[in-house]
Write an enzyme that holds these catalytic residues in place. Sequence first.
Site, mmCIF file in Angstrom:
data_model
loop_
_atom_site.group_PDB
_atom_site.id
_atom_site.type_symbol
_atom_site.label_atom_id
_atom_site.label_comp_id
_atom_site.label_asym_id
_atom_site.label_seq_id
_atom_site.Cartn_x
_atom_site.Cartn_y
_atom_site.Cartn_z
ATOM 1 N N LYS A 107 37.164 58.221 56.778
ATOM 2 C CA LYS A 107 37.459 57.360 55.623
ATOM 3 C C LYS A 107 36.291 56.435 55.320
ATOM 4 C CE LYS A 107 42.436 57.007 56.260
ATOM 5 N NZ LYS A 107 43.533 56.071 56.516
ATOM 6 N N ARG A 108 35.718 55.863 56.362
ATOM 7 C CA ARG A 108 34.593 54.937 56.181
ATOM 8 C C ARG A 108 33.404 55.659 55.556
ATOM 9 N NH1 ARG A 108 33.743 50.212 54.701
ATOM 10 N NH2 ARG A 108 35.486 49.650 55.981
#
Length: 92
Positions: free
Chosen positions: A2-3
Amino acid sequence: IKRAVFDAVREADLPYTVIYTNGFFSTWVATLGDLTRFGSSPLPPDEVTLYGDGNVPATFVSEKDIAAVTMRALEDPDAVRGEIRIAQNKIT
């Protein structure tokens, strides 16, 4: 993962709004917090596994509230390139 996606969107200078929701309350109710049982039954289990002393704080939100915040963010120019956190109700 996600990051990495978030960093790539930010670096590409695309408009975005991140909404951090934490846990879904309906998921917690169905499992009584034991996410190893997620999806196993529509009813809460008879037994659950407690980790540590059972007093780990967590926050949960309803899907209805997430939808409401998301819809408002779509109409709010100040939300572009911003982050919204929905985390007011801490329980253990």
